[in-house]
Every structure is written in C-alpha cells, then in structure tokens.
Enzyme design. Sequence first.
Site, PDB file in Angstrom:
ATOM      1  N   GLY A  26     -56.969  60.615  68.348  1.00 41.05           N
ATOM      2  CA  GLY A  26     -57.028  59.168  68.529  1.00 41.05           C
ATOM      3  C   GLY A  26     -55.858  58.548  67.791  1.00 41.05           C
ATOM      4  N   LYS A  27     -56.151  57.938  66.654  1.00 44.98           N
ATOM      5  CA  LYS A  27     -55.124  57.292  65.818  1.00 44.98           C
ATOM      6  C   LYS A  27     -54.364  56.243  66.620  1.00 44.98           C
ATOM      7  CE  LYS A  27     -53.416  61.304  64.633  1.00 44.98           C
ATOM      8  NZ  LYS A  27     -52.537  62.350  64.095  1.00 44.98           N
ATOM      9  N   HIS A  28     -55.134  55.381  67.281  1.00 46.47           N
ATOM     10  CA  HIS A  28     -54.537  54.279  68.033  1.00 46.47           C
ATOM     11  C   HIS A  28     -55.602  53.217  68.284  1.00 46.47           C
ATOM     12  CE1 HIS A  28     -55.962  57.031  71.388  1.00 46.47           C
ATOM     13  NE2 HIS A  28     -56.547  55.894  71.691  1.00 46.47           N
ATOM     14  N   ALA A  29     -55.132  52.085  68.766  1.00 45.15           N
ATOM     15  CA  ALA A  29     -56.021  51.047  69.294  1.00 45.15           C
ATOM     16  C   ALA A  29     -55.527  50.709  70.691  1.00 45.15           C
ATOM     17  CB  ALA A  29     -55.992  49.810  68.409  1.00 45.15           C
TER      18      ALA A  29
END
Length: 132
Positions: free
Chosen positions: A48-51
């Site tokens: 992930g490590k996102h928006a």
Amino acid sequence: MTLARYVDFNVRGDADGWLVALEGNRNVPFSMQRAYYIFGTQNGVRRGKHAHRRLTQMMVCLTGQCKILLDDGKTREDLTLARNDQGLMLDAMIWHEMYDFSPDCVLLVLADNYYDEADYIRNYAAFKTACA
Ligand code: TYD
C-alpha cells in the site's frame, strides 16, 4: 474505530461449506468496477503506502491475516484484517499501509473505479499537504 468501517456479510451454507456473495450497491456499498487481490507477501514487507484522491475501496481478508495502518492526515489507527465475513471500507484520502502479513494472507480489494496511477498519492509529505 473512526477512519474506516466494517461491513458484515451474510454467510450462506451449511455443514458442507460456506459462501459469501458480494454485490455492488447492495452489501458492497458502491458500484464495483474492479477487483484485485494481493497475496504472497514476503515477511516484513509493507504494502500500500499510498492514498487515493477519489477511489473508494473495500478490503476483505479471504485467508490468513494482516494489519493495516490508516491515516487521515490528523489521526492514525491500526486495525487487523483477519475475517472473510466482513469488509473494511476504505474511503478516498486515507493513507494506508498493510503489514504483518501471514504467509497465507490473501487480501481481496473491491474498487469503484479502474486502475489509474494519477489517482494515487504515493508520497506521504504530499499526502499531508493535500490534507491541510
Ligand atoms: P502497488 O500499488 O505498488 O501495490 P502494492 O504496494 O500492494 O505492491 O501496485 C503494484 C503494481 O500493480 C503496480 O505496477 C501497479 C499495478 N496495478 C495494476 O496494474 N492494477 C491494479 O488494479 C493495481 C491495484 C495495481
């Protein structure tokens, strides 16, 4: 829990086995355009490590378990995904990181739009700026 909400699924079946049906705009509260699943995550990896700027998603842990960090730019929250009879709703503009995957973890993600790299915010500082 404040940054995301769980949706409980109706589990059908009997002693022979079980089934969960996912239907757009019914138990999945948006119109599904895409499903993907992540699996085979190596030990110690964070994914992930996102928006997303606009995308709405629902996550269902089909097997195994993992943890997820949620961050709306003001508060952070860590949840465990370990159930195949409920989905975690993930709205736009929530930074998320999945971690502590069990080797057998399969995470199904339903999304209300097609893959679009332009919808991603992959830099945390940029995410914080966009939240301000
Ligand atoms: P990425 O967002 O880096 O996932 P993770 O952090 O969980 O490993 O996506 C991995 C790759 O897959 C990247 O090249 C983008 C691509 N991708 C698609 O082509 N379609 C999709 O629906 C998704 C979610 C990713």
